[in-house]
Write an enzyme that holds these catalytic residues in place. Structure first.
Site, PDB file in Angstrom:
ATOM      1  N   LEU A  49       0.766  -1.126   0.002  1.00 51.91           N
ATOM      2  CA  LEU A  49       0.030  -0.046  -0.155  1.00 51.91           C
ATOM      3  C   LEU A  49       0.780   1.233  -0.077  1.00 51.91           C
ATOM      4  CD1 LEU A  49      -2.946  -1.039   2.741  1.00 51.91           C
ATOM      5  CD2 LEU A  49      -2.742  -1.664   0.061  1.00 51.91           C
ATOM      6  N   ARG A  99       2.442  14.495   6.467  1.00 55.77           N
ATOM      7  CA  ARG A  99       3.435  14.879   7.415  1.00 55.77           C
ATOM      8  C   ARG A  99       4.798  14.939   7.094  1.00 55.77           C
ATOM      9  NH1 ARG A  99       1.538  11.069  11.867  1.00 55.77           N
ATOM     10  NH2 ARG A  99       0.549   9.811  10.186  1.00 55.77           N
ATOM     11  N   THR A 140      -7.396   1.887   4.045  1.00 57.91           N
ATOM     12  CA  THR A 140      -6.444   0.981   3.827  1.00 57.91           C
ATOM     13  C   THR A 140      -7.275  -0.471   3.183  1.00 57.91           C
ATOM     14  OG1 THR A 140      -6.659   0.087   6.290  1.00 57.91           O
ATOM     15  CG2 THR A 140      -4.653   1.245   5.400  1.00 57.91           C
ATOM     16  N   ASP A 146       5.765   2.205   3.467  1.00 58.53           N
ATOM     17  CA  ASP A 146       6.494   3.211   4.285  1.00 58.53           C
ATOM     18  C   ASP A 146       7.037   2.380   5.718  1.00 58.53           C
ATOM     19  OD1 ASP A 146       4.166   2.771   5.714  1.00 58.53           O
ATOM     20  OD2 ASP A 146       3.521   4.668   5.984  1.00 58.53           O
ATOM     21  N   ASN A 173       6.322   8.363   9.036  1.00 60.81           N
ATOM     22  CA  ASN A 173       5.232   9.327   8.522  1.00 60.81           C
ATOM     23  C   ASN A 173       5.736  11.004   8.620  1.00 60.81           C
ATOM     24  OD1 ASN A 173       3.017   7.724   8.592  1.00 60.81           O
ATOM     25  ND2 ASN A 173       3.168   7.261  10.743  1.00 60.81           N
ATOM     26  N   ASN A 197      42.870  19.064 -21.135  1.00 62.00           N
ATOM     27  CA  ASN A 197      42.244  18.122 -21.910  1.00 62.00           C
ATOM     28  C   ASN A 197      41.012  18.735 -22.783  1.00 62.00           C
ATOM     29  OD1 ASN A 197      40.804  18.445 -19.521  1.00 62.00           O
ATOM     30  ND2 ASN A 197      39.961  16.297 -20.004  1.00 62.00           N
TER      31      ASN A 197
HETATM   32  C1  UD1 Z   1      -2.919   1.429  10.148  1.00 67.18           C
HETATM   33  C2  UD1 Z   1      -3.769   0.487  10.869  1.00 67.18           C
HETATM   34  C3  UD1 Z   1      -3.207   0.540  12.427  1.00 67.18           C
HETATM   35  C4  UD1 Z   1      -1.991   0.282  12.640  1.00 67.18           C
HETATM   36  C5  UD1 Z   1      -1.059   1.320  11.863  1.00 67.18           C
HETATM   37  C6  UD1 Z   1       0.402   0.778  11.791  1.00 67.18           C
HETATM   38  C7  UD1 Z   1      -5.869   0.778   9.658  1.00 67.18           C
HETATM   39  C8  UD1 Z   1      -7.263   1.386   9.495  1.00 67.18           C
HETATM   40  N1  UD1 Z   1      -5.067   1.082  10.679  1.00 67.18           N
HETATM   41  O1  UD1 Z   1      -3.113   2.968  10.515  1.00 67.18           O
HETATM   42  O2  UD1 Z   1      -4.466  -0.421  13.076  1.00 67.18           O
HETATM   43  O3  UD1 Z   1      -1.889   0.042  13.934  1.00 67.18           O
HETATM   44  O4  UD1 Z   1      -1.418   1.150  10.320  1.00 67.18           O
HETATM   45  O5  UD1 Z   1       1.059   1.495  10.911  1.00 67.18           O
HETATM   46  O6  UD1 Z   1      -5.531   0.157   8.776  1.00 67.18           O
HETATM   47  N2  UD1 Z   1      -2.880   3.743   2.180  1.00 67.18           N
HETATM   48  C9  UD1 Z   1      -3.337   3.801   0.897  1.00 67.18           C
HETATM   49  N3  UD1 Z   1      -4.690   3.947   0.774  1.00 67.18           N
HETATM   50  C10 UD1 Z   1      -5.394   4.681   1.695  1.00 67.18           C
HETATM   51  C11 UD1 Z   1      -5.111   4.714   3.100  1.00 67.18           C
HETATM   52  C12 UD1 Z   1      -3.569   4.390   3.359  1.00 67.18           C
HETATM   53  O7  UD1 Z   1      -2.667   3.325   0.156  1.00 67.18           O
HETATM   54  O8  UD1 Z   1      -6.470   4.913   1.243  1.00 67.18           O
HETATM   55  C13 UD1 Z   1      -1.851   3.373   2.429  1.00 67.18           C
HETATM   56  C14 UD1 Z   1      -0.724   4.461   2.995  1.00 67.18           C
HETATM   57  O9  UD1 Z   1       0.142   4.979   1.975  1.00 67.18           O
HETATM   58  C15 UD1 Z   1       0.273   4.002   3.855  1.00 67.18           C
HETATM   59  C16 UD1 Z   1      -0.518   2.752   4.580  1.00 67.18           C
HETATM   60  O10 UD1 Z   1      -1.649   2.459   3.786  1.00 67.18           O
HETATM   61  O11 UD1 Z   1       1.488   3.247   3.356  1.00 67.18           O
HETATM   62  C17 UD1 Z   1      -1.001   2.863   6.105  1.00 67.18           C
HETATM   63  O12 UD1 Z   1      -1.823   4.032   5.919  1.00 67.18           O
HETATM   64  P1  UD1 Z   1      -2.079   5.081   7.227  1.00 67.18           P
HETATM   65  O13 UD1 Z   1      -3.008   5.945   6.861  1.00 67.18           O
HETATM   66  O14 UD1 Z   1      -0.574   5.418   7.599  1.00 67.18           O
HETATM   67  O15 UD1 Z   1      -2.563   3.967   8.409  1.00 67.18           O
HETATM   68  P2  UD1 Z   1      -2.563   4.213   9.875  1.00 67.18           P
HETATM   69  O16 UD1 Z   1      -3.510   5.203  10.342  1.00 67.18           O
HETATM   70  O17 UD1 Z   1      -1.027   4.406  10.211  1.00 67.18           O
HETATM   71 CA    CA Z   2       1.228   5.476   9.157  1.00 66.64          CA
END
Ligand code: UD1
Ligand code: CA
Length: 452
Positions: free
Chosen positions: A9, A16, A79, A103, A227, A385
Site C-alpha cells: 500500500l 506529514r 486501507t 512506508d 510518517n 584536455n
Molecule cells: C494503520 C492501521 C493501524 C495500525 C497502523 C500501523 C488501519 C485502519 N489502521 O493505521 O491499526 O496500527 O497502520 O502502521 O489500517 N494507504 C493507502 N490508501 C489509503 C489509506 C492508506 O494506500 O486509502 C496506505 C498509506 O500510503 C500507508 C499505509 O496504507 O502506506 C497505512 O496508512 P495509514 O493511513 O498510515 O494508516 P495508519 O493510520 O497508520
Molecule cells: Ca502510518
C-alpha cells in the site's frame, strides 16, 4: 507452500512529510523507501508484487518502474479500500495475499516468511503481525482471549484504560487466505471518518467464529513506519546500525559505527578499517586490509586489497592493490589506478589510467589520459584536455618525468622516459627519452644537451 501475492500500500499522501516529493520516494540510504518493501516482497514470493498507488501516481510509477504491477486507488478511502483495488489483478490467482506498507522499510523478508508460514499452518482466515512495546505510538491494541486468539483490534481513541495498558499493537501487516480476503472486503463498513479500515476484518472474522492468529515481532526496529522526517532519520539510524553490525561481524573494523554511513549491498573485506564520517554508496566492493576515511565519500567503485583512501572522494573508479590516495584527492568517472599508485593531496583524476607505481603527489589534474608505469607527475602539472569545444586525450609513456606546473596541451603523446622542465607548456608530441622545456616547450636531446 502455495502461491502467494504481495500487495504494497502506497497511495497515501504522506502529508506529514511536508514535502514536494511523495513520501515513498524519499531516499533511505540512497534508495526510495518503497523499494525496500518491493525487495522484501520479492523475497517472500516469486510473483511480481502489486503496488497500490494514488497520490503522485506518475512520479511513483516512474521511480519504481516495472518491478511491480500497479493498481490505482483514485481516492484514498482507507486501507481496506486500498487493498480492494488489487482485487481485479489478483482474485483467483494465488492462495494467499500478504499486505504490507510502502512506508515500513525496515521490515525484514524473514519476518514476512514467518508470517506466511504461520498462516499456511493455521486454520483461520488470516495471520497478523504485532509488536510488544512500551511505546504504542497510537497504534491499535490487540485484545486476545485466554487461549491467545485475537478477539479485536481496539483503536487508541476507543480504548478503555485497561485496553490502553495492553502492550501488544497492530503493525498493519497481514497474510490472508486469498478467497476469504476477496470474499469479505465488501463487508467492511464505512467508518465515521468516511474510510474503509482493513482492521475491521478482525471483527468480521471473529463475528463468524473464525480464529485469528497473530505473530509478534522480535526486533522493534523493523516496525518503524515513516510518517515524518523524524521517523525517516530514525530509520536511517536503525538501518545504519543493521548494516554496520553485519559488516563488523564479518570482520570489518569501524572506529565509530554511528558516524559510518554505508549503503545496503556494499561489500567490504576483512581487516579493513573504516574511519569516521565516511559514506560508502553502492555498488561498491572494497577488499581486505584497506584503510578508508576519515571524511571520505566512495560511490560505485572497486577498491582492491591493501588500499588507503583518506579524506577523499572516489566515484565510478577502480583502485588496484596497494593504491594510496589522499588526503583531499578526487577520483571521477573512469579513473583506474593500477597497483601501488600513490596519489597525494589535491589531485584529480578523470577518465584515465595511471599505470603501476605512478606517483602524483600534489595539486594535479589528469583527465582523459593514459599514464605508463613508474611515471612521476610533478606538483601542479595538468592535462589541458578541453579546448573549449572538445575533449582530447593525452598519452604519457613509462618512467616519464612531468616537471612541476607543466601544462600538457592535448591531444598529446609523451614517449617513454620523456621529461618536461618545470613550468613548460607542451603543445607538441615528445619523443622517448627527450627533455622539453619552455613556453611553448622545445626539445633537447638527453643526456648530451643537458649542460647547454
Ligand atoms: C494503520 C492501521 C493501524 C495500525 C497502523 C500501523 C488501519 C485502519 N489502521 O493505521 O491499526 O496500527 O497502520 O502502521 O489500517 N494507504 C493507502 N490508501 C489509503 C489509506 C492508506 O494506500 O486509502 C496506505 C498509506 O500510503 C500507508 C499505509 O496504507 O502506506 C497505512 O496508512 P495509514 O493511513 O498510515 O494508516 P495508519 O493510520 O497508520
Ligand atoms: Ca502510518
Amino acid at each position: 507452500m502455495t502461491p502467494v501475492d504481495v500487495v504494497i500500500l502506497a497511495a497515501g499522501k504522506g502529508t506529514r512529510m511536508k514535502s514536494k516529493t511523495p513520501k515513498v520516494l524519499h531516499p533511505l540510504s540512497g534508495r526510495p523507501l518503497v523499494l525496500y518493501s518491493v525487495e522484501a516482497a520479492a523475497q517472500v514470493s516469486s510473483r511480481v508484487p502489486v503496488l497500490v498507488v494514488g497520490h503522485a501516481e506518475n512520479e511513483v510509477r516512474t521511480a519504481v518502474g516495472d518491478r511491480v504491477r500497479y493498481a490505482t486507488q483514485a481516492e484514498q478511502l482507507g486501507t481496506g479500500h486500498a487493498v480492494a483495488q488489487a482485487r481485479t489483478l489478483l482474485e483467483g490467482q494465488s492462495d494467499h495475499v500478504i499486505v504490507i506498507y510502502g512506508d515500513m522499510p525496515l521490515l525484514r523478508a524473514e519476518t514476512l516468511q514467518a508470517l506466511y508460514a504461520a498462516q499456511c499452518s493455521s486454520a483461520g482466515p488470516f495471520t497478523m503481525l504485532t509488536q510488544i512495546t512500551l511505546n504504542p505510538r497510537g497504534f491499535g491494541r490487540i485484545v486476545r482471549d485466554a487461549a491467545g486468539s485475537v478477539l479485536a483490534i481496539v483503536e487508541e481513541a476507543d480504548a478503555t484504560p485497561e485496553q490502553k495498558a495492553i502492550q501488544e499493537v497492530n503493525l498493519g501487516i497481514y497474510c490472508f487466505r486469498a478467497d476469504w480476503l476477496w470474499g469479505h472486503l465488501d463487508q467492511i463498513p464505512l467508518s465515521a471518518k468516511g474510510e474503509y479500515y482493513l482492521t475491521d476484518l478482525v471483527a468480521i472474522a471473529v463475528g463468524q467464529g473464525e480464529q485469528i492468529t497473530a505473530i509478534t515481532l522480535d526486533d522493534p526496529l523493523e516496525a518503524i513506519g515513516i510518517n515524518t522526517r523524524v521517523h525517516l532519520a530514525e530509520a536511517e539510524a536503525a538501518l545504519r546500525q543493521r548494516i554496520n553490525r553485519e559488516l563488523m561481524r564479518s570482520g570489518v573494523t569501524m572506529m565509530d559505527p554511528a558516524a559510518t554511513y554505508i549503503h545496503p549491498g556494499v561489500q567490504i573485506g576483512r581487516d579493513t578499517l573504516i574511519l569516521p564520517n565516511t559514506i560508502i554508496e553502492g555498488p561498491t566492493v572494497i577488499g581486505e586490509d584497506c584503510v578508508i576515511g576519515p571524511n571520505t565519500v566512495i560511490r560505485a567503485s572497486h577498491i582492491a586489497d591493501g588500499c588507503e583512501v583518506r579524506s577523499s572522494v572516489v566515484e565510478d573508479s577502480r583502485l588496484d592493490q596497494g593504491v594510496r590516495v589522499g588526503p583531499f584527492a578526487r577520483l571521477r568517472r573512469g579513473a583506474h589506478l593500477e597497483e601501488d599508485v600513490y596519489m597525494g593531496n589535491f589531485g584529480e583524476v578523470k577518465g584515465s589510467r595511471l599505470g603501476r607505481g605512478v606517483k602524483m603527489g600534489h595539486f594535479s589534474y589528469v583527465g582523459d589520459a593514459d599514464v605508463g608505469e613508474e611515471t612521476n607527475i610533478g606538483a601542479g602539472a595538468i592535462t589541458c584536455n578541453y579546448d573549449g569545444v572538445d575533449k582530447h586525450p593525452t598519452t604519457i609513456g613509462k618512467r616519464v618525468f612531468v616537471g612541476s606546473s607543466t601544462m600538457l596541451v592535448a591531444p598529446l603523446t609523451l614517449g617513454d622516459g620523456a621529461r618536461t622542465g618545470a613550468g613548460s607548456v607542451v603543445t607538441r608530441d615528445v619523443p622517448a627519452d627527450t627533455l622539453v622545456y619552455g613556453v611553448p616547450a622545445k626539445p633537447k636531446k638527453l643526456p648530451e644537451s643537458e649542460d647547454s
